[in-house]
Design an enzyme around this catalytic site. Sequence first.
Site, short mmCIF file in Angstrom:
data_model
loop_
_atom_site.label_atom_id
_atom_site.label_comp_id
_atom_site.label_asym_id
_atom_site.label_seq_id
_atom_site.Cartn_x
_atom_site.Cartn_y
_atom_site.Cartn_z
N GLY A 229 0.80 -1.21 0.00
CA GLY A 229 0.00 0.00 0.00
C GLY A 229 0.84 1.26 0.00
N CYS A 230 2.16 1.10 0.02
CA CYS A 230 3.06 2.25 -0.02
C CYS A 230 3.55 2.43 -1.46
CB CYS A 230 4.25 2.04 0.91
SG CYS A 230 3.82 1.95 2.64
N GLU A 231 3.68 3.68 -1.86
CA GLU A 231 4.19 3.98 -3.20
C GLU A 231 5.64 3.52 -3.32
OE1 GLU A 231 4.33 7.75 -6.25
OE2 GLU A 231 4.25 8.15 -4.11
N SER A 232 6.44 3.78 -2.31
CA SER A 232 7.83 3.33 -2.26
C SER A 232 7.87 1.96 -1.60
CB SER A 232 8.67 4.31 -1.42
OG SER A 232 8.58 5.61 -1.95
#
Length: 140
Positions: free
Chosen positions: A48-51
């Site tokens: 769920g994190c972009e990075s």
Amino acid sequence: MLAPLPTIIENFEFMDEWEDRYAYVIELGREMPRLPPERCTEENRVHGCESQVWLESRLDESGGKPILTLEGESDSSITRGLVALMIAIYAGKSPEEIAATDGLDVFRQLDFSNHITSKRAGGLRAMNERIQREAHKLSA
């Protein structure tokens, strides 16, 4: 070693410009101990994190009171700083205390919601949910 949360909040409150606040977030990430590459596993990855973000938690009972110890890593310098801030929020707390704490309150208090992208905000929620799940599991 990370500064304690009250010190981090106080430092943020002295900064008027968001450019300075972002630089401080990056500095927090630099100060956070690195998670060894062999612990940056799929099991520790926060979805769920972009990075890329990895969080590892374990119960530390060596001090008498059990506390949830968190370590983290990211491939982005700003996100690494956000991971460091999230870890500082929960540092030294028992699983029960963590389960009763909303780490996102600190980010709201510091007005991050108006200054980060929706993808980063989603990543913060994902990190917080991950930590909450671990705390609930360990306090059960």
